[in-house]
Write a protein that holds these residues in place. Structure first.
Motif, PDB file in Angstrom:
ATOM      1  N   PRO A 126      37.174  40.239  15.248  1.00 48.59           N
ATOM      2  CA  PRO A 126      36.593  38.921  14.992  1.00 48.59           C
ATOM      3  C   PRO A 126      35.334  38.991  14.143  1.00 48.59           C
ATOM      4  CG  PRO A 126      37.228  39.128  17.296  1.00 48.59           C
ATOM      5  CD  PRO A 126      37.359  40.486  16.692  1.00 48.59           C
ATOM      6  N   GLN A 186      36.991  32.807  14.933  1.00 47.43           N
ATOM      7  CA  GLN A 186      36.945  34.261  15.058  1.00 47.43           C
ATOM      8  C   GLN A 186      37.443  34.968  13.801  1.00 47.43           C
ATOM      9  OE1 GLN A 186      38.744  35.908  18.554  1.00 47.43           O
ATOM     10  NE2 GLN A 186      37.398  34.818  19.973  1.00 47.43           N
ATOM     11  N   TYR A 187      38.460  34.383  13.158  1.00 46.94           N
ATOM     12  CA  TYR A 187      39.080  35.075  12.028  1.00 46.94           C
ATOM     13  C   TYR A 187      39.155  34.238  10.748  1.00 46.94           C
ATOM     14  CZ  TYR A 187      40.508  38.640  15.377  1.00 46.94           C
ATOM     15  OH  TYR A 187      40.510  39.632  16.326  1.00 46.94           O
ATOM     16  N   ARG A 210      32.475  36.792  17.888  1.00 39.13           N
ATOM     17  CA  ARG A 210      33.182  36.687  19.162  1.00 39.13           C
ATOM     18  C   ARG A 210      32.194  36.216  20.217  1.00 39.13           C
ATOM     19  NH1 ARG A 210      36.541  41.755  21.814  1.00 39.13           N
ATOM     20  NH2 ARG A 210      37.519  40.630  23.564  1.00 39.13           N
ATOM     21  N   TYR A 217      43.379  36.894  23.308  1.00 37.23           N
ATOM     22  CA  TYR A 217      43.147  35.472  23.067  1.00 37.23           C
ATOM     23  C   TYR A 217      43.797  34.588  24.122  1.00 37.23           C
ATOM     24  CZ  TYR A 217      42.757  31.069  20.464  1.00 37.23           C
ATOM     25  OH  TYR A 217      42.465  29.778  20.086  1.00 37.23           O
TER      26      TYR A 217
END
Length: 811
Positions: free
Chosen positions: A743, A673-674, A746, A193
């Motif tokens: 993710p 992403q999360y 992504r 990241y």
């Protein structure tokens, strides 16, 4: 930085002729002239984030977060080209540049070493400097930063038009106690990241240097961090590392990481810092500390040579030592805010606008043929930001400004448009003494100040109530805008037990009182010494706004932030809500006129839950620079079809966000992403006045001779609507069989394309296999796992109609 012919040789030759004392002096930001060698004075650093800043009038483009919302690499490159051309003009035609600015006696040294862009990721929308970054996504940030740097650097294979420095390495995303905070970054987050945003422009060869951030990362101050060499210099050994302002002294004074400044400066030099921005223009302390460090044996002359040599090579790369081969030497002041750059500012402001909501095709507004209709005014523009174009800390001085109200008047005609501020006009009354009237604006709260802060703008002269005089105790309606490193135009209202108000300066913490001469002074250190005021409402801003909205066919409410207040450098926000007075204004206007459009002009996302549910149409734009009003008006009226896309997630009001210093985006679920929190608007979201249809997604795996491979993702996009429009086509991946948390989506690629009605185009994305890998702490390297990978293509991270799956084996 060695692509100027003989640049490295010339830099080495100059270095060899410098004495030890001269070389030590060259470690400071302000390098002195050395007349015997023909070396002019030089300094690192010219702010150029979205235009030339802090020098004079120059073209002002949208804030960086707005440029990020364009998702347009070519546009970013052209903006960078314009900005660097204006830097050159100030540097090479200084007298004419400043004469055009009516400050012919001001001739500061302008550096071709520009401190831009900011590539810090927009992980937390509460970050005070959110306006300075491009995206919460590392790939998007790297792509946009590379494009901007390419424009700053220029196309000449030998000479750099300017030498860009990336800011701020690393994990810099908190303003509160930023110079002592220690950010914990897990290894996967670091490699997947944080580092890619820097790696992209560095490996592309378009960044000349990097600036470390103020904070500590994993217990180590960034200015002495091993990653300066292990990552940055591994990617490019010639990178120049410029310290942030006063950060070298902070190593001792604030962070207490070293016992003496000689030790700290020596450690920073050996870690890789080349240029020390410390003590302002006064290099005395820096010279003393390095002289002492050399005498104590903490550094060698070879350590000094390495740093000075890199800076000299950067100077050589700009053609400074060989002007005869400099293709940019002829640039003059007539390019500053020239027609082409002003046109580009409008193009960028248009491209940055995001249509968040458009229920029942509430937009575009219909322009009456005759302006005002039988029903009354065509449009009421309501809100403080509707009639103003604001700058930020890293803006240049606006050469001109077109507000949203100005732009709408151009579209509808002066008589068809009214503009209302929406602020209450108040007096401050204490017994027989009365002060005002002032237009009072509520700007909300921040981490540093949980009490709402207000500005008080004098109706008589349009100036803001500010602090003046020795000790900032005089109180005058004298400021053109809230501005400055310390904003002296902010006032807190504290209620007393009997319902009166104590007025406290947010800048000094002292309270207002009425002096013996009957004037306001801000010198009361305690509430007991302060004067209690009655806040007397002279005119209700909401009533004026409601009356204007009710008499118009359409209402446009413009809300947002002032970039100098509650969300800026050194100040984080405490939440995502609109200031209460702003939301109350919106609710009242919508009740008076259901045909209301909300335009948010802000440096960051807001949690506009009520508005998202009730207001028919919503636009967002960052502060858009000199052409902001024309751009917004063109989108409102349909003269331009919006195509901006959100560069970060807009969270719902009740979303439970992690702590600001929680950098574990994987474990804590940060970013698109999360995050599985409730979102108002997804990363990449943005609507259009036309429709786009996505065809089947076709995946092809192409293996190369080295055993690695690339996945080609191809699909057909068709404009199925009635008007031409631009679509930002986004490609994402997901590892379906991952053995570690991966993710949800992504970003792997994006393209901004324009299609006429009925036109189709095939879009193909090339995704290298290594972009599907994850960092293995066990291996100390990236690892690509075997398994199924789903690729999706669509309009945003939450709207992905085309998808296909491919099974991959690790090479």
């Amino acid at each position: 930085m060695t692509d100027v012919p003989h640049a490295a040789v010339k830099a080495a030759a100059l270095l060899a002729k410098l004495s030890a004392a001269e070389k030590i002096a060259f470690l400071h930001q302000q390098q002195p002239a050395v007349e015997r060698l023909g070396l002019a004075a030089f300094h690192t650093g010219c702010e150029a984030l979205h235009g030339v800043a802090w020098i004079g009038r120059a073209t002002v483009f949208p804030q960086a977060v707005g440029l990020g919302a364009t998702w347009d690499r070519d546009l970013l490159r052209r903006v960078g080209e314009a900005v660097s051309t204006e830097v050159r003009a100030f540097r090479q035609d200084t007298e004419n540049a400043f004469r055009a600015n009516d400050v012919a006696d001001k001739h500061p040294m302008v550096s071709l070493n520009v401190w831009a862009p900011v590539v810090n990721l927009l992980r937390d929308p509460r970050w005070g400097r959110n306006e300075e970054g491009y995206s919460e996504d590392p790939h998007a940030t790297a792509e946009m930063a590379t494009a901007y740097c390419r424009g700053l650097r220029g196309d000449d294979p030998a000479v750099w038009r300017t030498a860009p420095v990336l800011k701020h390495f690393l994990a810099y995303n908190v303003e509160t106690e930023r110079d002592i905070i220690d950010i914990k970054v897990p290894p996967r987050v670091l490699h997947e990241y944080e580092l890619p945003a820097f790696r992209g422009p560095i490996l592309a060869g378009v960044a000349a240097g990097v600036m470390p951030g103020y904070n500590l990362t994993n217990g180590v101050p960034n200015h002495v961090h091993s990653l300066l060499k292990d990552a940055l210099r591994a990617w490019n050994p010639e990178l120049v590392v410029c310290s942030d302002a006063q950060a070298p002294s902070n190593l001792v004074d604030r962070e207490k990481y070293f016992a003496t400044h000689e030790e700290s400066h020596a450690a920073a030099l050996k870690a890789g810092v080349d240029s020390f921005t410390d003590g302002g223009p006064d290099s005395r302390l820096t010279v003393e500390r390095f002289t002492g460090a050399l005498w104590q044996g903490l550094i060698t002359e070879a350590d000094i040579d390495a740093a000075v040599g890199r800076v000299l090579a950067m100077r050589a790369a700009t053609g400074e030592f060989d002007p005869a081969v400099d293709p940019y030497a002829g640039i003059r002041a007539d390019v500053i805010s020239c027609r082409a750059h002003n046109d580009l500012a409008l193009e960028a402001a248009r491209a940055a606008i995001v249509l968040l909501k458009n229920e029942n095709e509430a937009l575009p507004l219909v322009v009456p043929e005759s302006g005002a209709s039988e029903e009354g005014l065509a449009v009421a523009v309501i809100g403080h930001l509707g009639s103003r174009v604001l700058t930020d800390w890293y803006s240049g001085e606006l050469p001109y400004a077109v507000s949203i109200a100005d732009g709408v008047r151009t579209a509808f005609g002066d008589r068809a448009v009214t503009a209302v501020d929406g602020a209450d006009v108040v007096n401050l009354r204490a017994g027989e003494a009365e002060f005002g009237p002032f237009a009072r604006q509520d700007w909300g709260t921040s981490v540093q100040c949980p009490v709402p802060v207000h500005t008080l703008q004098a109706i008589e002269n349009g100036r803001y109530l500010t602090l003046a005089g020795d000790g900032d105790t005089d109180v005058l309606a004298d400021a053109a805008t809230p501005d400055g490193w310390v904003v002296k135009e902010l006032w807190e209202f504290h209620q007393t037990d009997d319902g009166q108000r104590l007025v406290r300066s947010n800048a000094t913490g002292r309270y207002l009182r009425v002096g013996d001469d009957g004037r306001l002074v801000a010198d009361a250190d305690s509430a007991e010494e302060a004067t209690a005021f009655v806040i007397e409402t002279v005119t209700s801003g909401i009533r004026q706004a409601v009356a204007a909205a009710a008499s118009a066919q359409r209402a446009v409410v413009v809300l947002g932030n002032d970039p100098h207040i509650n969300g800026r450098e050194t100040i984080d926000r405490d939440g995502l809500a609109l200031p209460p007075d702003q939301e109350a204004l919106l609710r009242a206007v919508l009740q008076a006129n259901p045909d209301t459009t909300l335009v948010l002009v802000s440096s960051y996302p807001y949690a506009i839950g009520w508005a998202a549910e009730h207001v028919p149409s919503i636009l967002w734009t960052a502060h858009g620079g000199q052409e902001a009003g024309n751009a917004v008006a063109e989108v409102l009226t349909g003269a331009f079809n919006p195509a901006g896309r959100l560069p970060q997630t807009w969270y719902a009001p009740d979303a439970d966000l992690p702590a600001p210093d929680d950098y574990d985006i994987i474990g804590s679920g940060w970013t698109y992403q999360y995050s599985q929190r409730e979102h108002l608007y997804a990363f990449g979201h943005g609507l259009s006045y036309t429709d786009f249809e996505y065809g089947e997604l076709v995946l092809t795996v192409r293996e190369d001779q080295r055993g690695s491979f690339t996945i080609a993702a191809e699909t057909l996009i068709t404009n199925t609507g009635a008007v031409a429009g631009q679509e930002v086509v986004q490609c994402y991946s997901q590892a379906l069989d991952a053995s570690v948390p991966s993710p949800l989506h992504r970003l792997q690629g994006f393209e901004r394309i324009e299609l006429a009605p009925g036109e189709s185009r095939t879009i193909a994305f090339e995704v290298p296999a290594d972009r599907l890998s994850h960092w293995s702490e066990e291996l100390g390297a990236f690892r690509l796992e075997s398994g199924d990978y789903e690729f999706t293509v669509g309009r945003s991270s939450a709207d992905l109609p085309s998808r296909a799956t491919v099974r991959l084996g690790a090479p």
